[in-house]
Design an enzyme around this catalytic site. Structure first.
Site, PDB file in Angstrom:
ATOM      1  N   ALA A 131       0.873  -1.171   0.000  1.00 49.69           N
ATOM      2  CA  ALA A 131       0.000   0.000   0.000  1.00 49.69           C
ATOM      3  C   ALA A 131       0.909   1.219   0.000  1.00 49.69           C
ATOM      4  O   ALA A 131       1.703   1.413   0.927  1.00 49.69           O
ATOM      5  CB  ALA A 131      -0.895  -0.016   1.233  1.00 49.69           C
ATOM      6  N   SER A 132       0.807   2.028  -1.026  1.00 43.58           N
ATOM      7  CA  SER A 132       1.713   3.160  -1.192  1.00 43.58           C
ATOM      8  C   SER A 132       1.507   4.210  -0.105  1.00 43.58           C
ATOM      9  O   SER A 132       0.475   4.248   0.572  1.00 43.58           O
ATOM     10  CB  SER A 132       1.503   3.807  -2.563  1.00 43.58           C
ATOM     11  OG  SER A 132       1.791   2.899  -3.599  1.00 43.58           O
ATOM     12  N   VAL A 133       2.506   5.067   0.049  1.00 42.39           N
ATOM     13  CA  VAL A 133       2.422   6.183   0.993  1.00 42.39           C
ATOM     14  C   VAL A 133       1.225   7.047   0.615  1.00 42.39           C
ATOM     15  O   VAL A 133       1.104   7.472  -0.544  1.00 42.39           O
ATOM     16  CB  VAL A 133       3.716   7.017   0.951  1.00 42.39           C
ATOM     17  CG1 VAL A 133       3.612   8.214   1.877  1.00 42.39           C
ATOM     18  CG2 VAL A 133       4.923   6.152   1.304  1.00 42.39           C
TER      19      VAL A 133
END
Length: 400
Positions: free
Chosen positions: A70-72
């Site tokens: 899950a990206s920043v």
């Protein structure tokens, strides 16, 4: 239900943090306040789910980077602003991740739009599908597909977004984008990655801005190589079209170092990755140098970042970014940027790199124009600029 106010508070706190880093549009801000990120991260604590950090969801048994994460959130928000989603858009997302970004996209396109998210990993698509269903986004289409091939049967798309790192832009994806459509893609060249806004103009894709980012690479593209100098103390990470002689470069480190200092001084918290970007607009042999602690203890000049600094290589010589810190100087000017050169042409390469640093320092907000063309495009059909040849495309960079 008793937990709802606390979750709303956490989401609002996260949005406030994102707004301190990203200039949000009203639709993107509203989507961030609406979508429940914790549903997409069932194994994470609420504190982690609502912190501005990446969260791994699938480990990679064959490497240090996870297969999916899950990206920043601030990076997610930045790219959604770049994408400029409009109600009714038909969107292809490449890299399903947790399904969180697809949920945000669904909020942005509204009831008249469509979101298709694809991923090559069946475990990732299953995770995304389950999370989207639980969160109430059953209308999002989730498909197990090779991201490099897209999903042409549901196209053409008005917008496309990559949530994995691309080393190249295949023509198959270009063909699925409508004329004038926008593709936001984390594109990697010469060792650094930028989230680039690309707009289709006929057979070409033309940039309308770019931002520094970092992403897990897409499966199926392997355009980077590593040249390890004898002794395994220094490594060069470079594109496949660049070839280096490890023995000759290793000999260079037996010569005295030459330090050339630029006219540029910056604050200690200020990023200088723009130097790297600028170098790629003018130089072919740009790569990343990695210098181990063992090499540093052996007397090699410390790069600005020992494991990730821009370098220029030429035959039996090289130069790379260095810095010095003056604790007594004005806080906005404590870091002095320069270049260290090794080998017979090390001084010349260091002088060239220092000139790029000075030019960047004089206009730190300058963003180059990047265009992507079919690999078979003739030289006379390309715009003026520096050409980088990849497997499926030719990229042209310039500040014109």
């Amino acid at each position: 239900m008793n937990n709802a106010p606390a979750l709303d508070d956490l989401r609002n706190q996260l949005v406030a943090e994102i707004k301190s880093k990203v200039s949000l549009t009203e639709p993107v801000e509203q989507a961030l306040r609406t979508v429940h990120r914790e549903v997409h991260l069932p194994g994470a604590s609420l504190a982690d789910a609502y912190s501005d950090q990446a969260v791994s969801i699938k480990d990679n048994p064959n490497g240090p980077l996870p297969l999916s994460l899950a990206s920043v959130p601030s990076t997610v928000a930045m790219m959604l602003v770049q994408l400029d989603v409009q109600p009714g858009d038909r969107i292809l997302e490449i890299g399903a991740g947790t399904g969180y970004n697809a949920a945000l996209l669904s909020e942005l396109v509204g009831p008249d739009g469509e979101v298709t998210t694809i991923d090559i990993d069946p475990g990732v698509t299953l995770h995304a599908r389950n999370a989207l269903n639980e969160a109430g986004y059953e209308q999002v289409r989730v498909m197990e597909r090779d991201g490099l091939k897209g999903a042409p049967e549901h196209g053409p798309y008005t917008k496309m977004i990559g949530t994995v790192g691309f080393w190249d832009v295949p023509g198959t994806l270009h063909d699925q984008l409508v004329e004038g459509g926008r593709f936001v893609v984390p594109l990697r060249w010469r060792g650094q990655t930028r989230s680039v806004i690309l707009t289709r103009r006929g057979d070409s894709l033309v940039s309308e801005g770019m931002e520094l980012c970092g992403f897990v690479p897409i499966i199926g593209q392997d355009g980077e190589r590593t040249t390890t100098l004898p002794g395994d103390k220094i490594r060069l990470h470079h594109d496949q079209d660049l070839r280096f002689d490890a023995e000759r470069l290793n000999d260079a480190f037996a010569t005295p170092v030459t330090e050339i200092w630029s006219d540029t001084r910056i604050g200690r918290e200020e990023s200088f990755d723009g130097v790297w970007l600028r170098a790629t607009v003018f130089e072919d042999a740009v790569c990343r140098i990695e210098v181990t602690e063992q090499a540093l203890k052996g007397g090699v000049r410390r790069p600005a970042k020992p494991f990730r600094s821009v370098a220029l290589v030429g035959g039996d010589s090289l130069a790379y970014l260095i810095l010095s810190i003056d604790e007594e100087a004005d806080p906005a000017r404590q870091v002095h940027l320069g270049a260290a050169g090794y080998g017979p042409d090390g001084a010349a390469l260091a002088k060239k790199l220092a000139a790029h640093i000075t030019a960047w320092g004089a206009d730190r907000g300058a963003v180059p124009r990047l265009t992507v063309h079919p690999v078979e495009a003739a030289d006379q059909d390309l715009p003026e600029g520096h050409v980088i040849v990849k497997e499926d495309s030719r990229i042209v960079l310039s500040y014109a």
